[in-house]
Design a protein around this motif. Structure first.
Motif, PDB file in Angstrom:
ATOM      1  N   SER A  38      -6.422  -7.193   9.731  1.00 55.98           N
ATOM      2  CA  SER A  38      -5.364  -7.125   8.726  1.00 55.98           C
ATOM      3  C   SER A  38      -5.472  -8.352   7.839  1.00 55.98           C
ATOM      4  CB  SER A  38      -3.984  -7.056   9.383  1.00 55.98           C
ATOM      5  OG  SER A  38      -3.779  -8.141  10.262  1.00 55.98           O
ATOM      6  N   TYR A  39      -5.043  -8.208   6.600  1.00 49.75           N
ATOM      7  CA  TYR A  39      -5.133  -9.306   5.642  1.00 49.75           C
ATOM      8  C   TYR A  39      -4.009  -9.191   4.626  1.00 49.75           C
ATOM      9  CZ  TYR A  39      -7.276  -5.771   2.607  1.00 49.75           C
ATOM     10  OH  TYR A  39      -7.518  -4.647   1.859  1.00 49.75           O
ATOM     11  N   GLU A  40      -3.783 -10.236   3.871  1.00 49.88           N
ATOM     12  CA  GLU A  40      -2.695 -10.222   2.905  1.00 49.88           C
ATOM     13  C   GLU A  40      -3.115 -10.878   1.596  1.00 49.88           C
ATOM     14  OE1 GLU A  40      -0.298 -14.258   4.295  1.00 49.88           O
ATOM     15  OE2 GLU A  40       0.468 -12.291   4.878  1.00 49.88           O
ATOM     16  N   THR A  41      -2.547 -10.369   0.516  1.00 49.12           N
ATOM     17  CA  THR A  41      -2.694 -10.987  -0.793  1.00 49.12           C
ATOM     18  C   THR A  41      -1.417 -11.769  -1.069  1.00 49.12           C
ATOM     19  OG1 THR A  41      -1.694  -9.131  -1.991  1.00 49.12           O
ATOM     20  CG2 THR A  41      -4.044  -8.983  -1.511  1.00 49.12           C
ATOM     21  N   ASP A  42      -1.216 -12.190  -2.314  1.00 55.96           N
ATOM     22  CA  ASP A  42       0.005 -12.914  -2.627  1.00 55.96           C
ATOM     23  C   ASP A  42       1.216 -11.987  -2.752  1.00 55.96           C
ATOM     24  OD1 ASP A  42      -0.925 -11.658  -4.829  1.00 55.96           O
ATOM     25  OD2 ASP A  42      -0.681 -13.320  -6.220  1.00 55.96           O
ATOM     26  N   LYS A  43       0.977 -10.663  -2.639  1.00 52.36           N
ATOM     27  CA  LYS A  43       2.080  -9.734  -2.830  1.00 52.36           C
ATOM     28  C   LYS A  43       2.261  -8.727  -1.703  1.00 52.36           C
ATOM     29  CE  LYS A  43       1.753  -9.900  -7.886  1.00 52.36           C
ATOM     30  NZ  LYS A  43       1.536  -9.111  -9.126  1.00 52.36           N
ATOM     31  N   ALA A  44       1.229  -8.447  -0.943  1.00 49.22           N
ATOM     32  CA  ALA A  44       1.332  -7.384   0.059  1.00 49.22           C
ATOM     33  C   ALA A  44       0.349  -7.610   1.199  1.00 49.22           C
ATOM     34  CB  ALA A  44       1.078  -6.025  -0.589  1.00 49.22           C
ATOM     35  N   SER A  45       0.557  -6.851   2.276  1.00 48.73           N
ATOM     36  CA  SER A  45      -0.321  -6.902   3.451  1.00 48.73           C
ATOM     37  C   SER A  45      -1.066  -5.581   3.581  1.00 48.73           C
ATOM     38  CB  SER A  45       0.496  -7.160   4.718  1.00 48.73           C
ATOM     39  OG  SER A  45       1.157  -8.412   4.650  1.00 48.73           O
ATOM     40  N   PHE A  46      -2.296  -5.644   4.114  1.00 51.28           N
ATOM     41  CA  PHE A  46      -3.139  -4.454   4.231  1.00 51.28           C
ATOM     42  C   PHE A  46      -3.882  -4.481   5.562  1.00 51.28           C
ATOM     43  CE2 PHE A  46      -2.736  -5.592  -0.208  1.00 51.28           C
ATOM     44  CZ  PHE A  46      -2.424  -4.400  -0.830  1.00 51.28           C
ATOM     45  N   GLU A  47      -4.457  -3.332   5.916  1.00 48.68           N
ATOM     46  CA  GLU A  47      -5.339  -3.215   7.070  1.00 48.68           C
ATOM     47  C   GLU A  47      -6.666  -2.640   6.611  1.00 48.68           C
ATOM     48  OE1 GLU A  47      -3.205  -0.800   9.868  1.00 48.68           O
ATOM     49  OE2 GLU A  47      -2.214  -2.543  10.790  1.00 48.68           O
ATOM     50  N   GLU A  48      -7.760  -3.202   7.096  1.00 46.77           N
ATOM     51  CA  GLU A  48      -9.089  -2.721   6.726  1.00 46.77           C
ATOM     52  C   GLU A  48      -9.642  -1.842   7.849  1.00 46.77           C
ATOM     53  OE1 GLU A  48     -12.562  -2.122   4.468  1.00 46.77           O
ATOM     54  OE2 GLU A  48     -10.492  -2.684   4.021  1.00 46.77           O
ATOM     55  N   GLU A  49      -9.942  -0.590   7.513  1.00 51.56           N
ATOM     56  CA  GLU A  49     -10.478   0.354   8.489  1.00 51.56           C
ATOM     57  C   GLU A  49     -12.000   0.420   8.394  1.00 51.56           C
ATOM     58  OE1 GLU A  49      -8.620   4.095   7.853  1.00 51.56           O
ATOM     59  OE2 GLU A  49      -6.628   3.420   8.508  1.00 51.56           O
ATOM     60  N   ALA A  50     -12.617   0.696   9.521  1.00 51.43           N
ATOM     61  CA  ALA A  50     -14.075   0.805   9.567  1.00 51.43           C
ATOM     62  C   ALA A  50     -14.523   2.067   8.851  1.00 51.43           C
ATOM     63  CB  ALA A  50     -14.556   0.810  11.008  1.00 51.43           C
TER      64      ALA A  50
END
Length: 229
Positions: A38-50
């Protein structure tokens, strides 16, 4: 064939993202659709899928690292495949370069002990350290030049600082024992926990500082009788 997973670009204005959590570790099996990190930018959080299936062969950035967009983050492939082409060369003393490699857990544990006898491997050069490791070192007043890096590309990561703090605690304990004889010397436990700031908090701080330093400040003062209020 080994495949690199890059840090996605979530918008044209996003230059980098912070890795908040790894859901897979080196050696774990990966299926398509599995959440890698999982990672985040300055505005939101995301999950990276394979996007591909295989085995996680290498992790090129640690939790808390601010990774530029489109840069390699990890590598998925078959056990035994060479992953050196996916990681940039690490800069060492004297401007020389050395290829980065993902060490096995046993090698990572042995590295601090072996290198401690030869002194700092980072002395005199630019020290690469993750934000979380740097914060722990500053709070415990540890000399990061004495840490032995075991992270990707010669980076000092959290476990390296924790190993360094163990050496310091052992030194203090042995000194206390020599002075106090039979009295046991206990190492005080930390009364707080370091928690990395979300990326959005950093952006807010930068914006507030820019507002104060780059814009003209004007203050109006008025006085009035508020007795009846």
């Amino acid at each position: 064939m080994a495949t690199a997973v890059i840090m996605p670009r979530q918008g044209q204005s996003v230059e980098s993202c912070i890795i908040t959590k790894w859901n897979k570790q080196v050696g774990d099996s990966v299926a398509e659709g599995d959440v890698l990190f999982s990672y985040e930018t300055d505005k939101a959080s995301f999950e990276e899928e394979a996007k591909v299936a295989g085995t996680l062969l290498a992790i090129l950035a640690e939790e808390g690292d601010d990774v530029p967009c489109l840069e390699n983050v990890c590598v998925i492939g078959e056990p035994g495949e060479d992953v050196s082409e996916f990681s940039a060369a690490a800069t060492v003393d004297g401007g020389e370069t050395a290829p980065a490699a993902q060490e096995a857990p046993a090698q990572a544990e042995a590295a601090p002990v072996a290198a401690a006898a030869t002194g700092s491997v980072q002395a005199g050069g630019r020290i690469k350290i993750s934000p979380r490791a740097k914060g722990i070192a500053e709070n415990q007043n540890l000399d990061i030049k004495k840490a032995v890096p075991t992270g990707p590309n010669g980076r000092i990561i959290e476990r390296d600082i924790l190993e360094l703090s163990k050496l310091g605690a052992e030194a203090m304990a042995s000194a206390a024992t020599a002075v106090c004889a039979s009295a046991g010397a206990a190492v005080p436990e930390a009364e707080y926990e370091d928690v990395a700031l979300p990326n959005i908090r950093k952006v807010i701080a930068r914006s507030m500082h820019a507002s104060l330093s780059e814009m003209a400040q004007l203050t109006h003062s008025f006085s009035f009788d508020a007795t009846q209020v």
